[in-house]
Enzyme design. Sequence first.
Site, PDB file in Angstrom:
ATOM      1  N   ASP A  22     -15.937  11.702  12.507  1.00  0.00           N
ATOM      2  CA  ASP A  22     -14.796  12.518  12.202  1.00  0.00           C
ATOM      3  C   ASP A  22     -13.669  11.404  12.593  1.00  0.00           C
ATOM      4  OD1 ASP A  22     -12.367  14.163  12.308  1.00  0.00           O
ATOM      5  OD2 ASP A  22     -13.085  15.501  13.934  1.00  0.00           O
ATOM      6  N   ASP A  79       0.875  -1.083   0.100  1.00  0.00           N
ATOM      7  CA  ASP A  79      -0.030   0.055   0.123  1.00  0.00           C
ATOM      8  C   ASP A  79       0.978   1.212   0.034  1.00  0.00           C
ATOM      9  OD1 ASP A  79      -2.285  -1.634   0.228  1.00  0.00           O
ATOM     10  OD2 ASP A  79      -2.327  -1.331   2.190  1.00  0.00           O
ATOM     11  N   GLU A 139     -16.105  13.409   7.931  1.00  0.00           N
ATOM     12  CA  GLU A 139     -15.625  14.777   7.647  1.00  0.00           C
ATOM     13  C   GLU A 139     -14.747  14.690   6.467  1.00  0.00           C
ATOM     14  OE1 GLU A 139     -12.265  15.712  10.393  1.00  0.00           O
ATOM     15  OE2 GLU A 139     -12.292  17.866   9.350  1.00  0.00           O
ATOM     16  N   GLU A 140     -14.106  13.615   6.115  1.00  0.00           N
ATOM     17  CA  GLU A 140     -13.382  13.571   4.886  1.00  0.00           C
ATOM     18  C   GLU A 140     -14.076  13.573   3.643  1.00  0.00           C
ATOM     19  OE1 GLU A 140     -10.063  13.972   4.905  1.00  0.00           O
ATOM     20  OE2 GLU A 140     -10.276  14.089   7.588  1.00  0.00           O
ATOM     21  N   GLU A 145     -18.670  16.295  15.422  1.00  0.00           N
ATOM     22  CA  GLU A 145     -17.992  16.900  16.596  1.00  0.00           C
ATOM     23  C   GLU A 145     -18.671  17.393  17.742  1.00  0.00           C
ATOM     24  OE1 GLU A 145     -13.721  18.436  14.454  1.00  0.00           O
ATOM     25  OE2 GLU A 145     -15.341  19.555  14.387  1.00  0.00           O
ATOM     26  N   ASP A 187      -5.287  10.699   8.570  1.00  0.00           N
ATOM     27  CA  ASP A 187      -6.422  11.000   8.447  1.00  0.00           C
ATOM     28  C   ASP A 187      -7.312  10.229   7.265  1.00  0.00           C
ATOM     29  OD1 ASP A 187      -5.300  12.577   6.821  1.00  0.00           O
ATOM     30  OD2 ASP A 187      -6.321  14.685   7.661  1.00  0.00           O
ATOM     31  N   LEU A 238     -10.155  11.371  11.937  1.00  0.00           N
ATOM     32  CA  LEU A 238      -8.887  11.652  12.699  1.00  0.00           C
ATOM     33  C   LEU A 238      -9.206  13.326  13.291  1.00  0.00           C
ATOM     34  CD1 LEU A 238      -6.414  10.074  13.660  1.00  0.00           C
ATOM     35  CD2 LEU A 238      -5.418  11.697  11.934  1.00  0.00           C
ATOM     36  N   ASP A 239      -9.322  13.245  14.695  1.00  0.00           N
ATOM     37  CA  ASP A 239      -9.685  14.747  15.261  1.00  0.00           C
ATOM     38  C   ASP A 239      -8.297  15.370  15.587  1.00  0.00           C
ATOM     39  OD1 ASP A 239     -11.508  16.893  16.203  1.00  0.00           O
ATOM     40  OD2 ASP A 239     -10.605  15.926  17.901  1.00  0.00           O
TER      41      ASP A 239
HETATM   42  P1  AHG Z   1      -9.898  18.088  12.738  1.00  0.00           P
HETATM   43  O1  AHG Z   1      -8.475  17.850  13.003  1.00  0.00           O
HETATM   44  O2  AHG Z   1     -10.615  16.991  12.636  1.00  0.00           O
HETATM   45  O3  AHG Z   1     -10.054  18.836  11.387  1.00  0.00           O
HETATM   46  O4  AHG Z   1     -10.327  18.760  14.017  1.00  0.00           O
HETATM   47  C1  AHG Z   1      -9.536  19.918  14.402  1.00  0.00           C
HETATM   48  C2  AHG Z   1     -10.547  20.616  15.364  1.00  0.00           C
HETATM   49  C3  AHG Z   1     -10.334  20.076  16.956  1.00  0.00           C
HETATM   50  O5  AHG Z   1      -9.879  19.144  17.048  1.00  0.00           O
HETATM   51  C4  AHG Z   1      -9.680  21.195  17.530  1.00  0.00           C
HETATM   52  O6  AHG Z   1     -10.510  21.567  18.813  1.00  0.00           O
HETATM   53  C5  AHG Z   1      -9.757  22.562  16.752  1.00  0.00           C
HETATM   54  O7  AHG Z   1      -9.859  21.942  15.331  1.00  0.00           O
HETATM   55  C6  AHG Z   1      -8.416  23.315  17.046  1.00  0.00           C
HETATM   56  O8  AHG Z   1      -8.574  24.245  16.191  1.00  0.00           O
HETATM   57  P2  AHG Z   1      -7.687  25.575  16.252  1.00  0.00           P
HETATM   58  O9  AHG Z   1      -6.342  25.146  15.643  1.00  0.00           O
HETATM   59  O10 AHG Z   1      -8.407  26.798  15.533  1.00  0.00           O
HETATM   60  O11 AHG Z   1      -7.472  25.903  17.500  1.00  0.00           O
HETATM   61 MN    MN Z   2     -12.412  17.269  14.371  1.00  0.00          MN
HETATM   62 MN    MN Z   3     -10.783  15.310  11.415  1.00  0.00          MN
END
Ligand code: AHG
Ligand code: MN
Ligand code: MN
Length: 346
Positions: free
Chosen positions: A115, A64, A93-94, A280, A70, A117-118
């Site tokens: 979501d 792979d 989310e993706e 979320e 993510d 990978l948060d």
């Molecule tokens: P993701 O990685 O799923 O896009 O989510 C990111 C989110 C969350 O995890 C976090 O609370 C927030 O973005 C942080 O945002 P800032 O960098 O603006 O603080």
């Molecule tokens: Mn997120």
């Molecule tokens: Mn995410």
Amino acid sequence: MERSVVTIERHILEAERQFPEATGALSNILYDLALAAKLITREVRRAGLVDIIGKTGAVNVHGDQVKKLDEYADEVIFRALDHCGHLCVMASEESEGLLHIPGEFRTGNYCLLYDPLDGSSNIDANISVGTIFSIHRKVSAGPAGTLEDCLQPGSRQVAAGYVLYGSSTMLVYTTGNGVHGFTLDPSIGEFILSHPWMRIPSPGQRIFSANEGNFVNWSSRQQNLLNHLKGLDGVSQNPFSARYVGSMVADVHRTLLYGGLFMYPGEKQNPKGKLRLLYEASPMAMLIEQAGGRATDGERPILDVQPTDLHEKTPLFLGSLEYMDLVDRFLPPSDESLEAVPMSAS
Ligand code: AHG
Ligand code: MN
Ligand code: MN
């Protein structure tokens, strides 16, 4: 040993037994999510190494291509759940649109939003990341799921949870009967019940969690709230501590364990902030409320918000009851004056 060892499978099964009419479908979805969490854990633990060992072929035996985490997590969750026969549709989310169940598999009566990978911007720095999920019952007619199944208010969730890939991996979930946390024992590959009946402490620790770098773009009400928490308005001699990981799962998990206030408010250019309602804010709101806390968008309970778009955003405030009262006092409905609200001590 002081306590029985309970695996997540056993826990879900016992919970299901309390509902004689239960079909086992929801339990199966939760097992499959736990499986996906283990697969994602394996990959997260190798972050930083995959480029090296992947190239030698020693690890990447299937040939792979090395994927961004993510994308990998997104695919793993879809593939762990697409054939279970209990879902009618998924949304991630993706992906911009709905994720339909492939034609060769049966469909079922539930809909999964996630979501994968948060906190993904944290992965290269070896900081905790997570996965968030929300499950609704199918409401549309016909076998295939539709947007209608996904666009349901959080109050209709039948289950919600998150996985935290931290110093250990934890899966925390609710089906509306309390919040239960499981820690992955990597040596046996099992999630073991480690945090039964989780309750957000009240009064919680005096901690606020927000990206204060956005201060200049906040409303004056939001700025007043922050100034109050920091003791800058002269009302309180006991300022809050600041803690902000920037991975929502990690920040909410700490809030659940220690108490405090997590917020991602709206901003001048982004009145609805950054966080997404369906995968979320809503699942976290269900967990926090099940644990005895509260979650709002600054005006109303998150769980009451009727979504209109798969990826819509919402301001989010959640935490211990007494600190959520502060949010209510500083951010009353928007037609009031933007001047500082006179405060009594808190
Ligand atoms: P993701 O990685 O799923 O896009 O989510 C990111 C989110 C969350 O995890 C976090 O609370 C927030 O973005 C942080 O945002 P800032 O960098 O603006 O603080
Ligand atoms: Mn997120
Ligand atoms: Mn995410």
